[in-house]
Design a protein around this motif. Structure first.
Motif, PDB file in Angstrom:
ATOM      1  N   GLY A 369      -4.898  33.082 -19.283  1.00 42.40           N
ATOM      2  CA  GLY A 369      -6.016  32.135 -19.223  1.00 42.40           C
ATOM      3  C   GLY A 369      -6.531  31.816 -20.615  1.00 42.40           C
ATOM      4  N   THR A 371      -9.834  30.686 -22.916  1.00 50.48           N
ATOM      5  CA  THR A 371     -11.296  30.760 -22.838  1.00 50.48           C
ATOM      6  C   THR A 371     -11.932  29.931 -23.935  1.00 50.48           C
ATOM      7  N   ALA A 373     -15.884  28.626 -25.389  1.00 50.27           N
ATOM      8  CA  ALA A 373     -17.302  28.988 -25.293  1.00 50.27           C
ATOM      9  C   ALA A 373     -18.185  27.847 -25.799  1.00 50.27           C
ATOM     10  N   TRP A 406      -1.279  25.310 -19.321  1.00 54.59           N
ATOM     11  CA  TRP A 406      -2.316  26.203 -18.768  1.00 54.59           C
ATOM     12  C   TRP A 406      -2.852  25.632 -17.460  1.00 54.59           C
ATOM     13  N   ARG A 408      -5.453  27.687 -15.805  1.00 55.84           N
ATOM     14  CA  ARG A 408      -6.753  28.345 -15.636  1.00 55.84           C
ATOM     15  C   ARG A 408      -7.524  28.323 -16.950  1.00 55.84           C
ATOM     16  N   MET A 409      -8.770  28.004 -16.867  1.00 56.55           N
ATOM     17  CA  MET A 409      -9.645  28.034 -18.051  1.00 56.55           C
ATOM     18  C   MET A 409     -10.856  28.896 -17.723  1.00 56.55           C
ATOM     19  N   LYS A 410     -11.399  29.496 -18.761  1.00 56.29           N
ATOM     20  CA  LYS A 410     -12.707  30.142 -18.621  1.00 56.29           C
ATOM     21  C   LYS A 410     -13.651  29.462 -19.593  1.00 56.29           C
ATOM     22  N   LEU A 411     -14.846  29.187 -19.118  1.00 55.15           N
ATOM     23  CA  LEU A 411     -15.849  28.587 -19.993  1.00 55.15           C
ATOM     24  C   LEU A 411     -17.074  29.494 -20.013  1.00 55.15           C
ATOM     25  N   TYR A 412     -17.519  29.843 -21.208  1.00 53.99           N
ATOM     26  CA  TYR A 412     -18.703  30.712 -21.350  1.00 53.99           C
ATOM     27  C   TYR A 412     -19.937  29.897 -21.700  1.00 53.99           C
ATOM     28  N   THR A 449     -13.235  28.851 -14.440  1.00 51.09           N
ATOM     29  CA  THR A 449     -14.243  29.879 -14.154  1.00 51.09           C
ATOM     30  C   THR A 449     -15.369  29.727 -15.159  1.00 51.09           C
ATOM     31  N   SER A 451     -18.619  31.300 -16.658  1.00 52.84           N
ATOM     32  CA  SER A 451     -19.408  32.537 -16.781  1.00 52.84           C
ATOM     33  C   SER A 451     -20.720  32.204 -17.473  1.00 52.84           C
TER      34      SER A 451
END
Ligand code: SF4
Length: 654
Positions: A369, A371, A373, A406, A408-412, A449, A451
């Motif tokens: 994944g 990420t 921010a 990709w 899936r990514m995650k973002l904070y 996702t 967070s």
């Protein structure tokens, strides 16, 4: 040599994860101390899985063990199951290297990177068989030392520690060792503890809380003052000017069991001048100091060969800024002596074309994944916090990442930031929804996702004057986000418990009056507060009330310009008037360029070091010094390059 192994071994079959306590990792040392040598026990006050990868602890462990007159071992907080067994069998905290009792060391040093571990520190001191209050310790007891980022406001722990080290530990650990060695050779006689603490207080970067008195006027702090004329009024942090002189850890530990960040970690630079106003790490670790690219390459190649890892993280607060990044990555990925294909991870990704391009190149071996921010949901909010990423920058990076495989990514994000409005909060949902939409052009089931953490104002940042959001306000904002995202397929929302954020807030800007609260919570069984299954919000709040302390006063109140802060007698090198001006600029939504490409703002961090910033390019990154597509000088938008295609910023923006 004194070891508890024969008593410990039968207990390990009764606990969940015995591998936490065995030691014997590749890279570990098994010192055989001689008389007169100074012993350090470096302790991480949380579990082995979280503590083992800590680089600060590993660096100091090696540096001390290279000395002829000292030795060092490691310890981690035993999980509740083993703690129960230890207390039942009358056994103390021990080192994992030789299973030596903690009280046999001369210094019991803790690395503090989070506020919720404070009760674990007390628990470890007590489990070591050492009085938890510094005033109750005698000459035969170890000196209790704190290091790490939380030491920039150590006042809540002032009653329990003997000395606090501010800043880089590489040099100061040896200076402390010299003084403690003399103390040992003098026989550690009665009354000598105060004497050695007075000597240690003369070491730059060392703060001895017992040599200072905190004065209050009603509820307000008047100041923390030295009790003796020879004790410094202000303790300045330590800074190593040349990271290249400290190529540590040379033998990174390879754990026997799964840990967080289980990979080779090589620090490429220390410090950050991007100026994100919420980021304590960026502020307190200034100035920027790079490791020479050749040394990074050697550390990576040697480390991979020795450990067998197939992943290396190039660590810093913003690794894409490292001037040697291209060379290091190319040399690493193409090194024929690697065993198999190696992934290079950049744990701190900047949202711009360069980062995504390089991420695609270096993560060929494993496409995990990605990420990002952005930290805040709207451009207005990101101007306030000086994280100058435009929506376009994020969409460009996300689109580029989806197009390169990709899914899936995650973002904070943070919520509860200064001046935040509901449209700013809802901007988080909008960004996430648009990112998933971008993914649908490339994949069937893209996911994002999100967070969200509640914002905690930290000492030595421009936001230190800000009154933190209440628990109910944070819950309300999370509720807004939940409602806004629940029908969006592919968007998952995760959030940090606002009640834990509250307790972090109490400790972050607290003073010495919190010591009895921490002790009472610990005595009531409140350990492992970082862990949701043990976190006890009610216990903290009730204990605060029982001690006559107002949570609202400590956490939710805005501070005035001239209010004395509990850390004003400590210095991270930053001028207070710089921080105050930056706070005013934040409220005016005025961004600040990265000083690596612009004239110095005289924040104070470089004073006395003669440090020149070394940057990846002589000109600022695409889109201004923050690499964001925003020209701060003109307020205009400049073109951004994504995937080699130059396109005007604004294209594709919602
Ligand atoms: S002193 Fe100047 S150059 Fe150094 S970090 Fe501060 S603003 Fe940047």
């Amino acid at each position: 040599m004194s070891t508890l192994w024969t008593q410990l071994e039968p207990l390990l079959s009764k606990v969940q994860k015995p591998a936490r306590y065995i030691g014997c990792e590749d890279g570990s040392l098994h010192p055989h101390p001689r008389a007169g040598q100074v012993g350090w026990l470096f302790t991480y006050p949380d579990t082995y899985e979280i503590g083992l990868p800590n680089q600060g602890l590993q660096i100091l462990y090696e540096i001390v063990n290279e000395r002829d007159d000292a030795w060092a071992e490691r310890s981690y907080a035993p999980w509740v199951d083993l703690e129960g067994e230890l207390r039942r069998h009358g056994l103390p905290l021990f080192s994992v290297d030789t299973h030596r009792p903690a009280a046999e060391f001369d210094l019991l040093a803790f690395n503090l990177s989070a506020e919720l571990v404070y009760t674990n520190v007390l628990n470890c001191i007590d489990l070591a068989g050492v009085p938890v209050r510094a005033t109750d310790r005698r000459p035969e007891h170890p000196l209790v030392v704190l290091g790490g980022h939380c030491t920039y406001n150590p006042e809540p722990l002032a009653d329990f520690v003997d000395l606090v080290v501010l800043g880089d530990g590489e040099e100061v650990v040896s200076e402390i060792t010299d003084i403690v060695r003399e103390w040992k050779s003098s026989g550690r006689t009665d009354g000598s503890r105060e004497h050695v603490l007075r000597a240690l207080a003369q070491v730059p970067g060392v703060y001895v809380p017992s040599l200072y008195e905190a004065e209050f006027d009603g509820e307000h702090l008047v100041g923390v003052f030295p009790k003796h004329p020879d004790v410094p009024e202000v303790v300045e942090k330590r800074t190593i000017a040349d990271l290249g002189e400290w190529p540590y850890p040379k033998h990174q530990l390879v754990p026997l069991t799964e840990v967080v960040h289980d990979r080779l970690n090589v620090e490429v630079f220390r410090g950050c001048t991007r100026g994100c106003r919420f980021c304590q790490a960026g502020m307190i670790t200034r100035p920027v100091r790079e490791r020479p690219a050749d040394q990074v390459r050697d550390m990576v190649q040697g480390g991979l060969r020795r450990t067998g890892y197939d992943e290396v993280a190039l660590t810093s607060l913003s690794t894409a800024d490292f001037s040697g990044i291209d060379k290091v990555v190319a040399d690493t990925v193409n090194d024929p002596s690697n065993c198999g294909q190696v992934s290079v991870s950049l744990p701190s990704l900047r949202v711009d074309a360069f980062t995504v391009g390089i991420a695609a190149e270096i993560q060929k071996a494993r496409r995990t994944g990605l990420t990002f921010a952005p930290e805040a949901g709207t451009w207005r909010m990101r101007q306030v916090i000086n994280k100058l990423i435009r929506n376009d920058d994020l969409y460009g990076a996300v689109d580029s990442a989806y197009s390169q495989g990709w899914r899936r990514m995650k973002l904070y994000f943070m919520t509860g930031l200064p001046t935040e409005t509901d449209p700013d909060t809802l901007g988080i949902a909008e960004l996430a929804t648009n990112c998933v939409e971008l993914g649908r052009a490339h994949h069937k089931n893209p996911s994002v996702t999100v967070s969200v953490g509640g914002f905690v104002p930290k000492p030595f940042t421009p936001f230190q004057w800000f009154g933190q959001n209440t628990v109910s306000e944070l819950y309300r904002k999370i509720g807004l986000l939940r409602d806004a995202t629940k029908r969006t397929r592919g968007v998952q929302l995760k959030w940090h418990d606002p009640k834990a954020t509250l307790i972090e807030g109490i400790m972050s800007r607290g003073d010495r009056r919190l010591g009895p609260v921490i002790e009472a919570v610990w005595r009531s069984g409140g350990t492992f507060q970082e862990w949701s299954e043990y976190f006890d919000h009610t216990l903290w709040v009730e204990t605060m009330a029982a001690h006559g302390l107002s949570v609202d006063w400590y956490v939710h109140r805005h501070r005035t310009e001239d209010e004395v802060m509990p850390w004003d007698h400590l210095s991270a090198g930053l001028h207070r008037d710089f921080l105050w001006q930056d706070w005013r600029d934040a409220l005016d939504e005025v961004g600040l360029e990265d000083c690596r490409w612009t004239p110095c703002y005289d924040c104070g961090a470089c004073t006395g070091y003669g440090i020149e910033h070394i940057v990846a390019s002589a000109t600022p990154p695409a889109g201004g010094s923050q690499g964001t597509g925003q020209d701060l000088a003109t307020g205009g938008i400049v073109p951004v390059t994504i995937d080699g295609v130059r396109r005007p910023a604004g294209v594709g923006a919602p």
